[in-house]
Write a protein that holds these residues in place. Structure first.
Motif, PDB file in Angstrom:
ATOM      1  N   ILE A 176      49.520  25.966  36.025  1.00 39.81           N
ATOM      2  CA  ILE A 176      48.357  26.607  37.299  1.00 39.81           C
ATOM      3  C   ILE A 176      49.169  27.733  37.441  1.00 39.81           C
ATOM      4  CG2 ILE A 176      47.590  26.084  39.192  1.00 39.81           C
ATOM      5  CD1 ILE A 176      48.476  23.227  39.372  1.00 39.81           C
ATOM      6  N   CYS A 177      47.605  28.341  37.093  1.00 41.29           N
ATOM      7  CA  CYS A 177      47.771  29.905  37.541  1.00 41.29           C
ATOM      8  C   CYS A 177      47.759  30.713  38.738  1.00 41.29           C
ATOM      9  CB  CYS A 177      46.697  30.663  36.138  1.00 41.29           C
ATOM     10  SG  CYS A 177      44.934  30.666  36.250  1.00 41.29           S
ATOM     11  N   TYR A 178      47.576  32.193  38.872  1.00 41.31           N
ATOM     12  CA  TYR A 178      46.919  32.565  40.402  1.00 41.31           C
ATOM     13  C   TYR A 178      48.197  32.103  41.254  1.00 41.31           C
ATOM     14  CZ  TYR A 178      44.547  35.562  43.699  1.00 41.31           C
ATOM     15  OH  TYR A 178      44.057  35.789  44.586  1.00 41.31           O
ATOM     16  N   ASP A 179      47.612  31.401  42.319  1.00 40.24           N
ATOM     17  CA  ASP A 179      48.249  31.572  43.998  1.00 40.24           C
ATOM     18  C   ASP A 179      48.688  32.521  44.189  1.00 40.24           C
ATOM     19  OD1 ASP A 179      49.789  29.179  44.628  1.00 40.24           O
ATOM     20  OD2 ASP A 179      52.147  29.563  44.125  1.00 40.24           O
ATOM     21  N   HIS A 180      46.656  32.739  44.919  1.00 38.25           N
ATOM     22  CA  HIS A 180      46.857  33.503  45.809  1.00 38.25           C
ATOM     23  C   HIS A 180      45.743  33.757  46.431  1.00 38.25           C
ATOM     24  CE1 HIS A 180      49.384  37.599  47.037  1.00 38.25           C
ATOM     25  NE2 HIS A 180      48.948  36.903  47.870  1.00 38.25           N
ATOM     26  N   ASN A 181      45.740  34.613  46.790  1.00 37.72           N
ATOM     27  CA  ASN A 181      44.257  34.473  48.374  1.00 37.72           C
ATOM     28  C   ASN A 181      43.158  34.288  47.243  1.00 37.72           C
ATOM     29  OD1 ASN A 181      45.641  34.614  50.539  1.00 37.72           O
ATOM     30  ND2 ASN A 181      45.717  37.079  50.010  1.00 37.72           N
TER      31      ASN A 181
ATOM     32  N   PRO B 199      38.875  36.319  43.231  1.00 34.62           N
ATOM     33  CA  PRO B 199      38.631  35.106  42.010  1.00 34.62           C
ATOM     34  C   PRO B 199      38.730  36.267  40.649  1.00 34.62           C
ATOM     35  CG  PRO B 199      36.985  35.842  43.265  1.00 34.62           C
ATOM     36  CD  PRO B 199      37.609  36.430  43.511  1.00 34.62           C
ATOM     37  N   ASP B 200      38.846  37.423  41.175  1.00 28.69           N
ATOM     38  CA  ASP B 200      38.936  37.904  39.041  1.00 28.69           C
ATOM     39  C   ASP B 200      40.475  37.498  38.305  1.00 28.69           C
ATOM     40  OD1 ASP B 200      39.884  39.785  40.706  1.00 28.69           O
ATOM     41  OD2 ASP B 200      40.880  40.672  40.091  1.00 28.69           O
ATOM     42  N   TYR B 201      41.279  37.204  39.232  1.00 26.06           N
ATOM     43  CA  TYR B 201      43.092  37.283  39.018  1.00 26.06           C
ATOM     44  C   TYR B 201      42.712  35.830  38.102  1.00 26.06           C
ATOM     45  CZ  TYR B 201      47.558  37.123  38.404  1.00 26.06           C
ATOM     46  OH  TYR B 201      48.939  37.269  38.047  1.00 26.06           O
ATOM     47  N   PRO B 202      42.398  34.535  38.652  1.00 30.60           N
ATOM     48  CA  PRO B 202      42.391  33.685  37.515  1.00 30.60           C
ATOM     49  C   PRO B 202      41.794  34.123  36.562  1.00 30.60           C
ATOM     50  CG  PRO B 202      41.400  33.353  39.511  1.00 30.60           C
ATOM     51  CD  PRO B 202      42.104  34.830  40.166  1.00 30.60           C
TER      52      PRO B 202
ATOM     53  N   GLN C 102      33.266  30.732  42.007  1.00 29.68           N
ATOM     54  CA  GLN C 102      32.789  32.169  41.045  1.00 29.68           C
ATOM     55  C   GLN C 102      33.563  31.416  39.772  1.00 29.68           C
ATOM     56  OE1 GLN C 102      32.982  36.122  41.778  1.00 29.68           O
ATOM     57  NE2 GLN C 102      32.758  35.041  44.216  1.00 29.68           N
ATOM     58  N   VAL C 103      35.243  30.865  39.629  1.00 30.73           N
ATOM     59  CA  VAL C 103      35.554  30.544  38.964  1.00 30.73           C
ATOM     60  C   VAL C 103      35.653  28.966  38.338  1.00 30.73           C
ATOM     61  CG1 VAL C 103      38.396  29.614  38.454  1.00 30.73           C
ATOM     62  CG2 VAL C 103      38.089  31.498  39.683  1.00 30.73           C
TER      63      VAL C 103
ATOM     64  N   ALA D 259      46.712  40.241  34.252  1.00 36.59           N
ATOM     65  CA  ALA D 259      47.098  40.756  32.434  1.00 36.59           C
ATOM     66  C   ALA D 259      47.756  40.502  32.018  1.00 36.59           C
ATOM     67  CB  ALA D 259      46.389  42.334  31.978  1.00 36.59           C
ATOM     68  N   ASP D 260      49.310  40.554  32.865  1.00 35.73           N
ATOM     69  CA  ASP D 260      50.282  39.891  32.626  1.00 35.73           C
ATOM     70  C   ASP D 260      50.784  38.729  31.934  1.00 35.73           C
ATOM     71  OD1 ASP D 260      51.386  43.466  32.078  1.00 35.73           O
ATOM     72  OD2 ASP D 260      51.808  43.144  33.950  1.00 35.73           O
TER      73      ASP D 260
END
Length: 325
Positions: A204-209, A213-216, A246-247, A180-181
């Motif tokens: 580009i968002c997220y950049d993690h594991n 997939p809910d994060y992006p 999913q994304v 959210a931030d």
């Protein structure tokens, strides 16, 4: 497989050029370094033609020292970024990049920050903490100054990720940035700053594991952030590559990138490069030494419509845009 049927395109294959890697390259003799860079980035003969590099914006956890481009004594702030300087990169990283660009002028570059300057953070420390909302605008301009500063050296950033591993505040440097931030930061600060500066560098968002997939999806669900976001980046230390579906299913017009999988040297690997001083440890700086992941991305849905394999190497970005039916 129908070789005539096209699905995704690939931005490139490559590695991360860390500060540690640049330091070791600069410690080599000029002829030896030129030969190595030609083997990596050239396209003639047996050269492998690396076509994409990931860079850390400021220090990563594979630099000799922790730094940002606006470090200040404790208690001081610099919201106008008057003291911003790329000097830490001008010693090794930028000279090596210029040599690479002389060989491969069209190579694509992605920048990823491990941490903002400590005075922007809730804990005042390079490790962990979060970005203070009152410095969202300053940090957005920090990205802009980085991109513009690199351009003055003849170095163009094709893309940036907002934060390396935003859910892992345990590295030094690192930053905790919840989804959210990140959405607010992109939508209210970073995106508008890029637009005002007329930058075409992708965000580009997220950049993690791949286990989150809910994060992006949360970032892309934000109507203010979404127009500024080119896509999502993933690592593969946790989760399964199929989670990227999913994304893609929810946002088929946003790109997907594989940006990191670190590999260390085996225990039998010598601790120093041949011909270099014993004070130049190989250790974990030797990232990007060998391909570490390959496979069909995303998983195929039928045997007759196979997507080509994407085989990026350690810390090497590749992109999977939406498939063309």
């Amino acid at each position: 497989m129908d070789a005539a049927q096209k699905f995704q395109s690939i931005d490139g294959f490559g590695y991360c050029l860390t500060g540690g890697s640049a330091q070791l390259l600069r410690a080599m003799s000029a002829p030896a370094r030129a030969k190595l860079l030609q083997e990596l980035f050239g396209t003639a003969g047996s050269a492998i033609g690396v076509s994409y590099l990931r860079l850390s914006i400021g220090a990563s956890d594979l630099d000799a020292q922790v730094f940002s481009y606006d470090d200040l004594p404790a208690g001081e702030t610099d919201p106008t970024l008057a003291k911003f300087s790329l000097a830490p990169d001008e010693k090794d990283l930028i000279p090596v990049l210029k040599e690479i660009l002389a060989i491969s002028p069209n190579i694509k570059l992605m920048g990823s920050p491990w941490s903002p300057p400590t005075w922007m953070k809730t804990n005042g420390n390079s490790k962990g903490g979060s970005l203070k909302p009152e410095f969202y605008d300053a940090y957005a301009r920090y990205f802009v100054k980085y991109i513009q500063g690199m351009k003055t050296h003849g170095i163009r950033l094709d893309a940036v990720t907002v934060q390396n591993e935003p859910l892992h505040p345990g590295n030094n440097p690192s930053l905790l940035m919840e989804a959210a931030d990140q959405a607010v930061f992109i939508g209210k600060a970073l995106g508008p700053a890029f637009k005002a500066a007329k930058l075409d560098t992708k965000i580009i968002c997220y950049d993690h594991n791949a286990d989150r997939p809910d994060y992006p999806i949360t970032v892309l669900d934000d109507a203010t952030a979404r127009p500024y976001v080119d896509g999502s980046a993933f690592h593969l230390y946790r989760g399964e590559i199929g989670a990227l579906e999913q994304v893609h299913a929810k946002y088929p017009n946003k790109n997907l990138y594989f940006t990191e999988e670190w590999v260390g040297p085996p225990a039998t690997c010598p601790r120093t490069w041949p011909g270099t001083p014993s004070s130049s440890p190989l250790g974990p700086r030797a990232t990007g030494a060998a391909p570490c992941w390959s496979g069909t991305w995303p998983p195929t849905r039928s045997r007759t419509r196979t997507r080509p394999a994407a085989a990026p190497s350690a810390w090497g970005p590749s992109r999977w845009p939406p498939a063309t039916p």
